[in-house]
Motif scaffolding. Structure first.
Motif, mmCIF file in Angstrom:
data_model
loop_
_atom_site.group_PDB
_atom_site.id
_atom_site.type_symbol
_atom_site.label_atom_id
_atom_site.label_comp_id
_atom_site.label_asym_id
_atom_site.label_seq_id
_atom_site.Cartn_x
_atom_site.Cartn_y
_atom_site.Cartn_z
ATOM 1 N N PHE A 85 0.890 -1.044 -0.006
ATOM 2 C CA PHE A 85 -0.020 -0.145 -0.076
ATOM 3 C C PHE A 85 0.995 1.450 0.066
ATOM 4 O O PHE A 85 0.466 2.335 -0.473
ATOM 5 C CB PHE A 85 -1.005 0.010 1.035
ATOM 6 N N ILE A 88 1.421 1.436 -3.719
ATOM 7 C CA ILE A 88 0.314 1.927 -4.494
ATOM 8 C C ILE A 88 0.062 3.485 -3.982
ATOM 9 O O ILE A 88 -0.395 4.116 -5.106
ATOM 10 C CB ILE A 88 -0.946 1.382 -3.721
ATOM 11 N N ASN A 89 0.351 3.928 -2.897
ATOM 12 C CA ASN A 89 0.155 5.512 -2.853
ATOM 13 C C ASN A 89 1.215 6.176 -3.443
ATOM 14 O O ASN A 89 0.882 7.352 -4.006
ATOM 15 C CB ASN A 89 0.334 5.728 -1.225
ATOM 16 N N GLN A 92 -0.086 6.340 -6.994
ATOM 17 C CA GLN A 92 -1.480 7.215 -7.008
ATOM 18 C C GLN A 92 -0.971 8.715 -7.253
ATOM 19 O O GLN A 92 -1.572 9.750 -7.762
ATOM 20 C CB GLN A 92 -2.342 7.070 -5.880
ATOM 21 N N LYS A 145 -9.269 -4.364 0.043
ATOM 22 C CA LYS A 145 -8.771 -3.176 -0.138
ATOM 23 C C LYS A 145 -8.101 -2.762 -1.260
ATOM 24 O O LYS A 145 -8.468 -1.867 -1.874
ATOM 25 C CB LYS A 145 -7.712 -2.887 0.931
ATOM 26 N N GLN A 149 -9.289 -0.346 -4.832
ATOM 27 C CA GLN A 149 -8.487 0.379 -5.336
ATOM 28 C C GLN A 149 -8.526 0.524 -6.764
ATOM 29 O O GLN A 149 -8.831 1.374 -7.725
ATOM 30 C CB GLN A 149 -6.793 0.135 -5.194
ATOM 31 N N GLN A 152 -12.001 2.272 -7.631
ATOM 32 C CA GLN A 152 -12.097 3.606 -7.836
ATOM 33 C C GLN A 152 -11.461 3.982 -8.983
ATOM 34 O O GLN A 152 -11.828 4.949 -9.677
ATOM 35 C CB GLN A 152 -11.326 4.115 -6.704
ATOM 36 N N SER A 153 -10.172 3.637 -9.363
ATOM 37 C CA SER A 153 -9.711 3.785 -10.613
ATOM 38 C C SER A 153 -10.500 3.624 -11.776
ATOM 39 O O SER A 153 -10.403 4.317 -12.669
ATOM 40 C CB SER A 153 -8.155 3.332 -10.845
#
Length: 212
Positions: A85, A88-89, A92, A145, A149, A152-153
């Motif tokens: 994560f 991933i952050n 993003q 979770k 992701q 949302q994308s």
């Protein structure tokens, strides 16, 4: 061998002196050994006795750092969650195009799995079959979770669709199934079938048109 020398010892020994691990160092060594053992064939169930033997310590020494084997697995899951994560952050923050972002996240997860085979067996649940059920619940939550992701994308990409929510759910589910399938095949092939095998061609089919 003791680090202390008695007065009757005529000369210091040339044998190496075992150094006591620094605070936290032994804990890391235990987790590294566990992850390495998970990479080996026949590692369906690893005992604390086998883990202690690999580290040349007693089982009691293990329990000075972890209250149980389940706690060791929880620490591995902590590492997986924090690593994945965090990356991933970063993706993003750097990538504004939703489609490209999805592709980069999938590639990152595939690379993480290939670099950490033992962790992959934890992720897909193979290493947790005989362990406490809460460990599998944590990995289920991890993938929930992850799917959020994707959803949302994808939602950003299909906003013009008459049914954007439904479309996002369907595409996110497809991406999730593709990724989990790759990880499971990797683990259950004894790490012979790499998840990156023909990855780009597969992504061109699985991902939205602008994301591959």
């Amino acid at each position: 061998m003791s680090e202390l020398q008695t007065e009757s010892t005529p000369e210091p020994s040339n044998a190496p002196v075992r150094k006591r691990p620094k605070p936290g160092e032994r804990r890391v060594q235990i987790l590294q050994a566990l992850a390495t053992m998970l990479e080996q064939p026949g590692a369906e169930r690893i005992t604390t006795a086998a883990l202690a033997a690999r580290l040349s310590v007693s089982e009691a020494a293990l329990y000075r750092h972890f209250a149980s084997k389940a706690q060791m697995f929880e620490a591995l899951i902590d590492f997986i969650e924090a690593s994945v994560f965090s990356l991933i952050n970063q993706i993003q923050e750097r990538e504004t195009d939703s489609g490209v972002r999805i592709g980069k996240m999938v590639r990152m997860l595939v690379q993480f799995a290939e670099k950490n085979p033992g962790m992959t067996r934890v992720m897909v649940g193979d290493a947790l079959v005989f362990e406490h059920e809460r460990l599998q619940e944590r990995m289920n939550l991890f993938f929930d979770k992850l799917e959020a992701q994707w959803r949302q994308s994808v939602r950003d990409m299909v906003s013009a669709s008459p049914t954007p929510t439904v479309d996002a759910q369907l595409r996110a589910s497809l991406i999730q199934a593709f990724l989990i399938g790759r990880l499971q095949r990797y683990a259950r092939s004894g790490f012979r079938r790499l998840p990156s095998e023909n990855l780009e061609a597969s992504l061109a089919i699985v991902l939205p048109a602008s994301s591959a």
